[in-house]
Design a protein around this motif. Structure first.
Motif, PDB file in Angstrom:
ATOM      1  N   GLY A  25      42.651  95.373  -1.465  1.00 11.81           N
ATOM      2  CA  GLY A  25      42.496  95.985  -0.143  1.00 11.81           C
ATOM      3  C   GLY A  25      41.198  96.738   0.020  1.00 11.81           C
ATOM      4  O   GLY A  25      40.708  96.904   1.146  1.00 11.81           O
ATOM      5  N   ALA A  26      40.619  97.214  -1.092  1.00 11.59           N
ATOM      6  CA  ALA A  26      39.360  97.958  -1.026  1.00 11.59           C
ATOM      7  C   ALA A  26      38.139  97.052  -0.945  1.00 11.59           C
ATOM      8  O   ALA A  26      37.034  97.519  -0.655  1.00 11.59           O
ATOM      9  N   LEU A  27      38.336  95.769  -1.192  1.00  7.85           N
ATOM     10  CA  LEU A  27      37.212  94.841  -1.184  1.00  7.85           C
ATOM     11  C   LEU A  27      36.956  94.311   0.225  1.00  7.85           C
ATOM     12  O   LEU A  27      37.877  94.233   1.039  1.00  7.85           O
ATOM     13  N   PRO A  28      35.730  93.938   0.541  1.00  9.74           N
ATOM     14  CA  PRO A  28      35.439  93.374   1.859  1.00  9.74           C
ATOM     15  C   PRO A  28      36.288  92.136   2.121  1.00  9.74           C
ATOM     16  O   PRO A  28      36.292  91.196   1.329  1.00  9.74           O
ATOM     17  N   GLY A  29      37.013  92.143   3.239  1.00  6.78           N
ATOM     18  CA  GLY A  29      37.875  91.021   3.584  1.00  6.78           C
ATOM     19  C   GLY A  29      39.180  90.960   2.819  1.00  6.78           C
ATOM     20  O   GLY A  29      40.008  90.065   3.054  1.00  6.78           O
ATOM     21  N   GLY A  30      39.401  91.922   1.924  1.00  4.49           N
ATOM     22  CA  GLY A  30      40.595  91.886   1.091  1.00  4.49           C
ATOM     23  C   GLY A  30      41.885  92.110   1.852  1.00  4.49           C
ATOM     24  O   GLY A  30      42.955  91.689   1.391  1.00  4.49           O
ATOM     25  N   ASP A  31      41.798  92.773   3.010  1.00  8.76           N
ATOM     26  CA  ASP A  31      43.024  93.055   3.769  1.00  8.76           C
ATOM     27  C   ASP A  31      43.696  91.782   4.277  1.00  8.76           C
ATOM     28  O   ASP A  31      44.865  91.794   4.672  1.00  8.76           O
ATOM     29  N   ALA A  32      42.977  90.657   4.269  1.00  8.81           N
ATOM     30  CA  ALA A  32      43.576  89.388   4.699  1.00  8.81           C
ATOM     31  C   ALA A  32      44.471  88.795   3.624  1.00  8.81           C
ATOM     32  O   ALA A  32      45.229  87.856   3.896  1.00  8.81           O
ATOM     33  N   TRP A  33      44.384  89.350   2.394  1.00  6.59           N
ATOM     34  CA  TRP A  33      45.121  88.783   1.271  1.00  6.59           C
ATOM     35  C   TRP A  33      46.212  89.744   0.821  1.00  6.59           C
ATOM     36  O   TRP A  33      46.125  90.384  -0.218  1.00  6.59           O
ATOM     37  N   ASP A  34      47.267  89.833   1.648  1.00  2.35           N
ATOM     38  CA  ASP A  34      48.402  90.668   1.282  1.00  2.35           C
ATOM     39  C   ASP A  34      49.350  89.880   0.379  1.00  2.35           C
ATOM     40  O   ASP A  34      49.128  88.713   0.073  1.00  2.35           O
ATOM     41  N   ARG A  35      50.442  90.529  -0.036  1.00  2.00           N
ATOM     42  CA  ARG A  35      51.358  89.884  -0.980  1.00  2.00           C
ATOM     43  C   ARG A  35      51.939  88.586  -0.441  1.00  2.00           C
ATOM     44  O   ARG A  35      52.059  87.591  -1.157  1.00  2.00           O
ATOM     45  N   ALA A  36      52.304  88.597   0.821  1.00  4.65           N
ATOM     46  CA  ALA A  36      52.923  87.405   1.399  1.00  4.65           C
ATOM     47  C   ALA A  36      51.945  86.237   1.419  1.00  4.65           C
ATOM     48  O   ALA A  36      52.316  85.094   1.107  1.00  4.65           O
ATOM     49  N   THR A  37      50.699  86.507   1.781  1.00  4.45           N
ATOM     50  CA  THR A  37      49.696  85.439   1.833  1.00  4.45           C
ATOM     51  C   THR A  37      49.429  84.887   0.447  1.00  4.45           C
ATOM     52  O   THR A  37      49.330  83.662   0.259  1.00  4.45           O
ATOM     53  N   ILE A  38      49.311  85.783  -0.530  1.00  6.71           N
ATOM     54  CA  ILE A  38      49.090  85.334  -1.907  1.00  6.71           C
ATOM     55  C   ILE A  38      50.268  84.495  -2.390  1.00  6.71           C
ATOM     56  O   ILE A  38      50.091  83.433  -3.001  1.00  6.71           O
ATOM     57  N   ALA A  39      51.485  84.955  -2.121  1.00  2.89           N
ATOM     58  CA  ALA A  39      52.674  84.225  -2.563  1.00  2.89           C
ATOM     59  C   ALA A  39      52.733  82.832  -1.949  1.00  2.89           C
ATOM     60  O   ALA A  39      53.012  81.834  -2.643  1.00  2.89           O
ATOM     61  N   GLN A  40      52.456  82.736  -0.651  1.00  2.00           N
ATOM     62  CA  GLN A  40      52.482  81.433   0.010  1.00  2.00           C
ATOM     63  C   GLN A  40      51.413  80.506  -0.570  1.00  2.00           C
ATOM     64  O   GLN A  40      51.650  79.309  -0.764  1.00  2.00           O
ATOM     65  N   THR A  41      50.246  81.067  -0.838  1.00  2.00           N
ATOM     66  CA  THR A  41      49.155  80.263  -1.386  1.00  2.00           C
ATOM     67  C   THR A  41      49.517  79.710  -2.753  1.00  2.00           C
ATOM     68  O   THR A  41      49.319  78.516  -3.034  1.00  2.00           O
ATOM     69  N   LEU A  42      50.064  80.552  -3.616  1.00  2.00           N
ATOM     70  CA  LEU A  42      50.369  80.113  -4.973  1.00  2.00           C
ATOM     71  C   LEU A  42      51.612  79.221  -5.021  1.00  2.00           C
ATOM     72  O   LEU A  42      51.714  78.345  -5.889  1.00  2.00           O
ATOM     73  N   GLU A  43      52.533  79.411  -4.109  1.00  2.00           N
ATOM     74  CA  GLU A  43      53.655  78.464  -4.020  1.00  2.00           C
ATOM     75  C   GLU A  43      53.138  77.074  -3.670  1.00  2.00           C
ATOM     76  O   GLU A  43      53.579  76.064  -4.238  1.00  2.00           O
ATOM     77  N   ALA A  44      52.190  77.016  -2.738  1.00  2.00           N
ATOM     78  CA  ALA A  44      51.597  75.726  -2.365  1.00  2.00           C
ATOM     79  C   ALA A  44      50.811  75.138  -3.536  1.00  2.00           C
ATOM     80  O   ALA A  44      50.843  73.920  -3.779  1.00  2.00           O
ATOM     81  N   ALA A  45      50.107  75.993  -4.283  1.00  2.00           N
ATOM     82  CA  ALA A  45      49.364  75.514  -5.453  1.00  2.00           C
ATOM     83  C   ALA A  45      50.319  74.967  -6.500  1.00  2.00           C
ATOM     84  O   ALA A  45      50.035  73.942  -7.147  1.00  2.00           O
ATOM     85  N   GLY A  46      51.452  75.633  -6.685  1.00  2.00           N
ATOM     86  CA  GLY A  46      52.437  75.148  -7.633  1.00  2.00           C
ATOM     87  C   GLY A  46      52.989  73.782  -7.236  1.00  2.00           C
ATOM     88  O   GLY A  46      53.190  72.897  -8.085  1.00  2.00           O
TER      89      GLY A  46
END
Length: 595
Positions: free
Chosen positions: A26-47
């Motif tokens: 969240g402290a990184l530029p643009g990091g607020d777009a990568w919340d837990r739900a977004t990360i989870a959805q991304t990695l589920e798709a990667a799996g």
């Protein structure tokens, strides 16, 4: 049959509970777009992509291998089509910056994606893995024109990339590089020379390949100080930007390797190839280390993925294979024999596999977070702290995890017994595939030399001392005594050992080479011990709060196993390191040992 189950639950634990990645991201530029739900959805798709697209090609790719002809290199059946679907799904853009068409995902997310893909098919994943390092290099040192024309196509996945470093005669001694670059009137250069062991040097996945080539200018000083870096595409572009004219290069052979047979490791000939300087003259090796160090951390993710496949396969087999009765009494009276998972030595092997895989996942995820903090954290002090951590521990991350990955794969064969030695069951392929992790991007000994000779001894161990102090502080902040006491004892061991090694090395330059690998393993165990102790502490909090999720009890059990059965190895290697060069003389009672 090889088993691989995407470890999404453990990945989420490492990110959000162990490392508290949410706050840092969240402290990184643009990091607020990568919340837990977004990360989870991304990695589920990667799996899903890993299991549905990559896993079915793993064994067939190993059997078919790659073929080199006058027309170029052909990859195993299905590899190119799967790469097209990988590009269409947007996976190449995941960790790239938005201004170049990327999605801006944190490195910890991209590393998790690489782990999943490598668990399912490491040979296919080699080319996309190499592209990540090229992206980071050109982002840091490429000109505006190079970024606009080449990097945008690398980000999209339209084109792939390689690092063309070593040569047939020099291996890791880059001071011996002979490839030369001659200036042309139009500002480009003509590249002449041969390169060896080039991952993705040629293939039929993409219409163009961007080679990042180390070469010497005519007036370059000798040694590594005289190496420059050049961008050399397989095809030169016309005005529309599309690859059109074949450049003066080709693959002369595809290496017939022990493993990773589906990955094209090429011998390349550059015959007056047109290229362009990247960065400043004679700074090529320094610039290339952006790509090399990126690859070293990514190797940890690769090893974690392959280790997970080895463990998943071992566990599935151990639960199904019936053999003898448990020494402590029959466990399954309804069966003719008990599953081998109940036997103590099989449990030891399974727990060793699990501990090494979880340690790799934690180590790589932490390093990925530190890489992002080094690059973009708004606090300058935090950026410096992250840079120090990355510089110090990158060689440990690469070498320690690679060595452990080989152990995990070998244990899979041992769990299977004779069936593990049979190709149809898949685990012998993991042994062959993972073995190169100890070699490429610098052997274990080279990583140890980097750690001791470049990171610890030159600054008197101050950077290491700062890290050890953080371990002590964490051990003293409410950590259970069963973990705090061994960690503090290992911190004492590291401080004493470093002082002994520094004194010995000051009088004999061979000391670093003689004991470096042992020293590196001591530091590797310190890092993984700290991470396991923290993991157990976080899991214990959940248990004390009333959770009945067995995940947390298992996490505590694995941490206890690591401390009981694996961490003591650090003291063994510390004892070996204290021997210095003893016993390594080339002479024995006046006789030449290697005459």
């Amino acid at each position: 049959m090889l088993s691989f189950h995407p470890p999404l639950r453990d990945i989420a634990f490492v990110m959000h509970e162990l490392l508290d990645a949410d706050a840092l991201i969240g402290a990184l530029p643009g990091g607020d777009a990568w919340d837990r739900a977004t990360i989870a959805q991304t990695l589920e798709a990667a799996g899903r992509f890993a299991v549905q697209e990559l896993l079915p090609l793993n064994a067939t790719g190993d059997r078919e291998g790659c073929a080199c002809s006058a027309d170029g290199v052909r990859l195993p059946s299905g590899f190119a089509d799967t790469y097209r679907r990988y590009v269409e799904a947007g996976w190449p853009t995941l960790g790239c910056v938005g201004r170049l068409g990327g999605q801006g995902a944190p490195s910890i997310v991209q590393m998790a994606m690489f782990e999943l893909f490598n668990g399912a098919n490491p040979a296919w994943s080699m080319i996309p893995g190499a592209v990540r390092g090229a992206y980071r290099l050109l982002l840091a040192h490429g000109s505006a024109e190079q970024q606009a024309h080449y990097l945008t196509r690398i980000v999209s996945g339209e084109w792939t990339a390689t690092m063309a470093i070593t040569e047939p005669h020099c291996g890791s001694d880059l001071s011996l590089i002979r490839t030369r670059a001659e200036a042309a009137a139009d500002g480009s250069f003509r590249i002449h020379g041969a390169k060896l062991f080039i991952t993705g040097g040629d293939h039929d996945m993409a219409p163009n390949i961007v080679h990042l080539v180390l070469a010497r200018l005519p007036d370059a000083p000798p040694g590594v100080a005289g190496i420059s870096l050049f961008l050399v595409p397989k095809f030169l572009s016309e005005g529309n930007g599309l690859a059109a004219t074949r450049n003066g290069m080709h693959a002369t052979a595809v290496e017939h390797k022990m493993g990773l047979n589906g990955s094209p490791t090429c011998a390349m000939s550059f015959e007056g190839s047109t290229g362009w300087l990247v960065g400043q003259p004679n700074e090529g090796l320094r610039n290339m280390f952006v790509m090399i160090n990126s690859a070293r951390v990514a190797i940890g993710a690769q090893v974690a993925g392959m280790g997970q496949a080895a463990f998943d396969s071992s566990l599935a087999y151990a639960r199904e294979r019936l053999q003898m009765r448990a020494a402590s009494g029959t466990r399954r009276p309804d069966l003719v024999a008990d599953p081998i998972a109940v036997h103590a030595d099989v449990r030891r092997m399974l727990l060793t596999q699990r501990a090494h895989v979880e340690a790799a996942r934690m180590f790589v995820s932490w390093m990925a977070l530190e890489l992002d903090c080094e690059a973009a954290h708004p606090d300058a002090a935090r950026r410096r702290e992250a840079a120090d951590t990355v510089a110090l521990l990158t060689p440990v991350c690469k070498a320690f995890l690679a060595e452990n990955g080989t152990t995990v794969a070998q244990l899979a064969i041992q769990v299977y017994g004779g069936h593990g030695y049979v190709r149809d069951n898949g685990v012998e392929q993991i042994v062959r595939d993972v073995r190169v992790a100890q070699i490429y991007d610098g052997t274990t000994a080279i990583q140890a030399r980097d750690l001791l000779g470049r990171k610890i001894l030159p600054d008197g161990g101050r950077a290491l001392g700062r890290y050890v102090a953080t371990v002590r502080a964490e051990a003293g902040a409410g950590m259970a005594p069963e973990f705090a006491a061994p960690l503090n004892a290992l911190c004492d061991e590291v401080e004493r050992l470093t002082a002994v090694v520094a004194e010995a090395a000051s009088g004999n330059a061979d000391v670093v080479g003689a004991i470096g690998c042992d020293y590196l393993r001591v530091i590797g165990h310190l890092v993984c011990g700290q991470l396991f102790a923290r993991a157990a502490t976080r899991a214990r909090r959940q248990i004390d709060a009333g959770t009945t999720d067995p995940f947390y009890a298992a996490k505590c059990a694995t941490a206890r196993f690591y401390f009981a059965r694996l961490l003591p190895e650090a003291h063994h290697h510390a004892a070996l390191a204290r021997t210095g060069v003893a016993g390594l003389s080339m002479e024995c009672d006046g006789a030449q040992l290697f005459a």
